[in-house]
Structures are given as structure tokens and as C-alpha cells.
Write an enzyme that holds these catalytic residues in place. Structure first.
Site, PDB file in Angstrom:
ATOM      1  N   CYS A  21      52.868   4.493  29.734  1.00  0.00           N
ATOM      2  CA  CYS A  21      52.986   5.726  29.954  1.00  0.00           C
ATOM      3  C   CYS A  21      52.197   7.440  29.062  1.00  0.00           C
ATOM      4  O   CYS A  21      52.072   6.541  27.626  1.00  0.00           O
ATOM      5  CB  CYS A  21      53.309   6.273  31.020  1.00  0.00           C
ATOM      6  SG  CYS A  21      55.331   7.686  30.392  1.00  0.00           S
ATOM      7  N   GLN A  22      52.832   8.070  29.139  1.00  0.00           N
ATOM      8  CA  GLN A  22      52.248   9.101  28.181  1.00  0.00           C
ATOM      9  C   GLN A  22      53.367   8.885  26.998  1.00  0.00           C
ATOM     10  O   GLN A  22      53.549   9.475  25.652  1.00  0.00           O
ATOM     11  CB  GLN A  22      51.930  10.591  28.322  1.00  0.00           C
ATOM     12  CG  GLN A  22      51.682  11.764  27.870  1.00  0.00           C
ATOM     13  CD  GLN A  22      49.719  11.197  27.313  1.00  0.00           C
ATOM     14  OE1 GLN A  22      49.119  11.016  27.746  1.00  0.00           O
ATOM     15  NE2 GLN A  22      49.760  11.586  25.762  1.00  0.00           N
TER      16      GLN A  22
END
Length: 113
Positions: A82-83
Site C-alpha cells: 500500500c502507501q
């Protein structure tokens, strides 16, 4: 006294959230770079479509957190990013609950990639 109890509960909750999920492998982005072209692994990016469109690794398929993960193959290792590593950690927990046995979280996410 109430304040101390509230703080203790918050600290305990945060500690619980930070604990690694049993059975989930964690790798660094440096380790990811050594396996990124492995065809025996499925790479999943759980960020929003907008985040994915702005910057992504082509090997990763965008399946946002909250989507149906049951269509992923159970016979391959699932590598999740993800981020920052928090949403991917949640996705890994969901995959373990769904019965996936080979699940890997990328620590630091795209921010570290």
C-alpha cells in the site's frame, strides 16, 4: 484516575495494532526488488485507484482494501503493498482469515519503494 485508564487503553490498542499478524511474512522494499519479477507470486496493491494510477509498480494488480480477495489464487504467495504498509497489513490479516497461507506484507509500502 480515569485519564490514566483511558491512556492505558489507548496505548494497549495501538500496541495491538502494531503487532505482526501470525503467519504473515514481512519484507522490506529492498527485498521486494529481488522478487518483483517472480511469476510464482501474485502482487497486490491495496491503495485506492487514484493512488495506484499516480504511481505504481507494473507487477502489482490494484485491488483496493475492502475489495473481494477470494478470487486470488490460494496456491501462490500473495505479496501485498500500500502507501505506508498499514493498509497492506490489514489486507494480509484479511487474507489469513480467508485461508491464504502464503501472505507477505511489504513494510514501508510505496513510500519506501
Amino acid at each position: 484516575m480515569e485519564t490514566v485508564i483511558i491512556i492505558a487503553v489507548i496505548v494497549a490498542f495501538l500496541a495491538w495494532r502494531m503487532m505482526p499478524t501470525k503467519g504473515v511474512n514481512n519484507i522490506s522494499t529492498a527485498q521486494l526488488k529481488t522478487i518483483i519479477n517472480d511469476k510464482d507470486k501474485v502482487f497486490v496493491d491495496v491503495r485506492t485507484p487514484g493512488e495506484y494510477k499516480a504511481r505504481n509498480a507494473k507487477q502489482f494488480k490494484n485491488i483496493p482494501l475492502g475489495s473481494d480477495f477470494t478470487k486470488l489464487p490460494k496456491d501462490k504467495e500473495i505479496v501485498v503493498i500500500c502507501q505506508s504498509g498499514m493498509r497492506s497489513k490489514q489486507a494480509c490479516k484479511q487474507l489469513k482469515i480467508l485461508g491464504y497461507t502464503r501472505v507477505t506484507n511489504v513494510r514501508g509500502g510505496m513510500s519506501a519503494y
